[in-house]
Design a protein around this motif. Sequence first.
Motif, PDB file in Angstrom:
ATOM      1  N   GLU A 205      -2.233  30.649  29.552  1.00  0.00           N
ATOM      2  CA  GLU A 205      -3.664  30.345  29.546  1.00  0.00           C
ATOM      3  C   GLU A 205      -4.080  29.618  28.269  1.00  0.00           C
ATOM      4  N   THR A 206      -3.561  30.067  27.131  1.00  0.00           N
ATOM      5  CA  THR A 206      -4.036  29.552  25.851  1.00  0.00           C
ATOM      6  C   THR A 206      -3.386  28.255  25.414  1.00  0.00           C
ATOM      7  N   ARG A 207      -2.161  27.991  25.879  1.00  0.00           N
ATOM      8  CA  ARG A 207      -1.444  26.809  25.413  1.00  0.00           C
ATOM      9  C   ARG A 207      -1.437  25.667  26.400  1.00  0.00           C
ATOM     10  N   ILE A 208      -1.317  25.975  27.703  1.00  0.00           N
ATOM     11  CA  ILE A 208      -1.232  24.869  28.653  1.00  0.00           C
ATOM     12  C   ILE A 208      -2.286  24.926  29.750  1.00  0.00           C
ATOM     13  N   THR A 218       2.396  18.490  37.734  1.00  0.00           N
ATOM     14  CA  THR A 218       3.755  17.998  37.471  1.00  0.00           C
ATOM     15  C   THR A 218       4.440  18.790  36.358  1.00  0.00           C
ATOM     16  N   ARG A 219       3.668  19.432  35.488  1.00  0.00           N
ATOM     17  CA  ARG A 219       4.269  20.265  34.435  1.00  0.00           C
ATOM     18  C   ARG A 219       4.947  21.500  35.020  1.00  0.00           C
ATOM     19  N   ASN A 220       4.590  21.830  36.255  1.00  0.00           N
ATOM     20  CA  ASN A 220       5.125  23.023  36.910  1.00  0.00           C
ATOM     21  C   ASN A 220       6.082  22.667  38.037  1.00  0.00           C
ATOM     22  N   ALA A 221       6.611  21.440  38.025  1.00  0.00           N
ATOM     23  CA  ALA A 221       7.455  21.026  39.146  1.00  0.00           C
ATOM     24  C   ALA A 221       8.580  20.107  38.680  1.00  0.00           C
ATOM     25  N   MET A 222       9.690  20.132  39.439  1.00  0.00           N
ATOM     26  CA  MET A 222      10.865  19.332  39.099  1.00  0.00           C
ATOM     27  C   MET A 222      11.568  18.883  40.365  1.00  0.00           C
ATOM     28  N   THR A 223      12.326  17.795  40.247  1.00  0.00           N
ATOM     29  CA  THR A 223      13.228  17.370  41.315  1.00  0.00           C
ATOM     30  C   THR A 223      14.532  18.133  41.146  1.00  0.00           C
ATOM     31  N   MET A 224      14.981  18.801  42.215  1.00  0.00           N
ATOM     32  CA  MET A 224      16.167  19.636  42.056  1.00  0.00           C
ATOM     33  C   MET A 224      17.049  19.597  43.297  1.00  0.00           C
ATOM     34  N   ASP A 225      18.340  19.537  43.069  1.00  0.00           N
ATOM     35  CA  ASP A 225      19.355  19.691  44.105  1.00  0.00           C
ATOM     36  C   ASP A 225      18.983  20.912  44.952  1.00  0.00           C
ATOM     37  N   SER A 273      11.778  11.241  30.724  1.00  0.00           N
ATOM     38  CA  SER A 273      10.767  10.710  31.618  1.00  0.00           C
ATOM     39  C   SER A 273      11.060   9.259  31.977  1.00  0.00           C
ATOM     40  N   HIS A 274      10.986   8.971  33.282  1.00  0.00           N
ATOM     41  CA  HIS A 274      11.152   7.610  33.781  1.00  0.00           C
ATOM     42  C   HIS A 274       9.816   7.044  34.265  1.00  0.00           C
ATOM     43  N   ASP A 275       8.764   7.848  34.116  1.00  0.00           N
ATOM     44  CA  ASP A 275       7.434   7.400  34.510  1.00  0.00           C
ATOM     45  C   ASP A 275       6.415   8.155  33.654  1.00  0.00           C
ATOM     46  N   PRO A 276       5.862   7.498  32.627  1.00  0.00           N
ATOM     47  CA  PRO A 276       4.959   8.177  31.684  1.00  0.00           C
ATOM     48  C   PRO A 276       3.642   8.638  32.289  1.00  0.00           C
ATOM     49  N   ARG A 277       3.374   8.287  33.524  1.00  0.00           N
ATOM     50  CA  ARG A 277       2.134   8.755  34.161  1.00  0.00           C
ATOM     51  C   ARG A 277       2.165  10.258  34.409  1.00  0.00           C
ATOM     52  N   TYR A 278       3.357  10.818  34.485  1.00  0.00           N
ATOM     53  CA  TYR A 278       3.485  12.231  34.852  1.00  0.00           C
ATOM     54  C   TYR A 278       4.183  13.005  33.745  1.00  0.00           C
ATOM     55  N   GLU A 279       3.565  14.126  33.348  1.00  0.00           N
ATOM     56  CA  GLU A 279       4.128  14.946  32.267  1.00  0.00           C
ATOM     57  C   GLU A 279       5.436  15.596  32.696  1.00  0.00           C
ATOM     58  N   LEU A 280       6.316  15.771  31.725  1.00  0.00           N
ATOM     59  CA  LEU A 280       7.586  16.458  31.972  1.00  0.00           C
ATOM     60  C   LEU A 280       7.333  17.939  32.216  1.00  0.00           C
ATOM     61  N   PRO A 281       8.299  18.642  32.829  1.00  0.00           N
ATOM     62  CA  PRO A 281       8.155  20.092  33.023  1.00  0.00           C
ATOM     63  C   PRO A 281       7.872  20.792  31.705  1.00  0.00           C
ATOM     64  N   SER A 282       6.991  21.774  31.750  1.00  0.00           N
ATOM     65  CA  SER A 282       6.535  22.476  30.556  1.00  0.00           C
ATOM     66  C   SER A 282       7.565  23.470  30.035  1.00  0.00           C
ATOM     67  N   ALA A 283       7.824  23.383  28.731  1.00  0.00           N
ATOM     68  CA  ALA A 283       8.724  24.346  28.094  1.00  0.00           C
ATOM     69  C   ALA A 283       8.140  25.754  28.144  1.00  0.00           C
ATOM     70  N   VAL A 284       6.813  25.857  28.087  1.00  0.00           N
ATOM     71  CA  VAL A 284       6.166  27.170  28.168  1.00  0.00           C
ATOM     72  C   VAL A 284       6.448  27.810  29.526  1.00  0.00           C
ATOM     73  N   LEU A 285       6.273  27.034  30.595  1.00  0.00           N
ATOM     74  CA  LEU A 285       6.494  27.573  31.939  1.00  0.00           C
ATOM     75  C   LEU A 285       7.960  27.902  32.171  1.00  0.00           C
ATOM     76  N   LEU A 286       8.856  27.041  31.705  1.00  0.00           N
ATOM     77  CA  LEU A 286      10.286  27.322  31.857  1.00  0.00           C
ATOM     78  C   LEU A 286      10.680  28.535  31.025  1.00  0.00           C
ATOM     79  N   GLY A 287      10.018  28.743  29.891  1.00  0.00           N
ATOM     80  CA  GLY A 287      10.274  29.939  29.092  1.00  0.00           C
ATOM     81  C   GLY A 287       9.852  31.199  29.819  1.00  0.00           C
ATOM     82  N   ILE A 288       8.724  31.140  30.522  1.00  0.00           N
ATOM     83  CA  ILE A 288       8.266  32.285  31.316  1.00  0.00           C
ATOM     84  C   ILE A 288       9.265  32.579  32.430  1.00  0.00           C
TER      85      ILE A 288
END
Length: 362
Positions: A205-208, A218-225, A273-288
Amino acid sequence: MNLDVPGDSDRPRSSSSNLTLASDVTTFVRPQLASYEPKNSGDSTIPVLQAFMDYLPPGGKKNLVADIAERKNDDELFQLSLSLVEGLLYRLKAHGKTPSITPSPHTGYKESVEKMASQITESASRNSQKWLKKACLSRDGNRCVISGSFDYDTAVKLGENHDDEIETELAHIIPFSVASYGTKEEHHTTSEIWANLVRYFPSLETRIGLTAESINDTRNAMTMDSILHKQFGNFRLALEPTSQENVYHIQLYRLPSGVKKHLPSNDMVTFRSHDPRYELPSAVLLGIHATVARILHVTGKGEEAERILREKEDIGVLASDGSTNVSTLLSLTNLSSRTATEQKPTNTAPHQPVDDKRENIR
């Protein structure tokens, strides 16, 4: 990138007059936990509470220690542990809803759920996921963020041939299911889940500022096998943030042996990142996600949930079309509070932190 650094935003929302925020705040409640009398040989109250204290980020740990310090008896400690299992571990692991969650006994819980309910005014929709999948593919270079393999559908669409083509899926970090509801009861459950998430992972809540209504960010999503996505969604595979920005260490918990060939040999992943329009996955969310995966593993709650589901599949309880509500099934089996005669004993000895060098259990 420093995650969840203690500060004003991470201060406990409830407190005990005797609680001091020392370098190890858990010291204050260790005697209280040591005096707990298990209800039976399957009582996992202490292993669960100790695991959460060991692995939560500083702000969440302070809140949990305050919650433990407020408890006046063993029944309240049992209820607190059950609320963590039902309101966090099983909801995230099982990707679904139950009619109810054991409420936390901490001061202000009801008010925090009501506040969250007032903020969650619309269920997350899958209508935007086609766009999200496309956005993540563009940002991720049409490749799985872990294996680096090329998306098959994109290759076909472009008329290209790649030696490493695979089918990819859209992978949410915080599961989409915990932001989706259809009934009033499910809305209340969703509010409870998010109240627990922001209490024990304040940086959410406080950081992102991720909320139930922005689950398709997009910070909460990724392309994955697709093969890796299943393991990631089951919390058997996690990406643990490192001191380097956008660099992650792969953590594995009892994966099927054939999955290893889809992983990089050095167990490291770097996001680009191959497209700067969309943020990379969040380190905070991946840490959770990585924290929940570790707690599920060290407490045995992940394997416990999977074992119950396997048993139910063996006797044909699960619908063949996949429509069975998994979380409801877990709730109906009283997964978190079965008596000693109904389950194999779980570890009741004091929990010891896992050595990171031994953590990659394949």
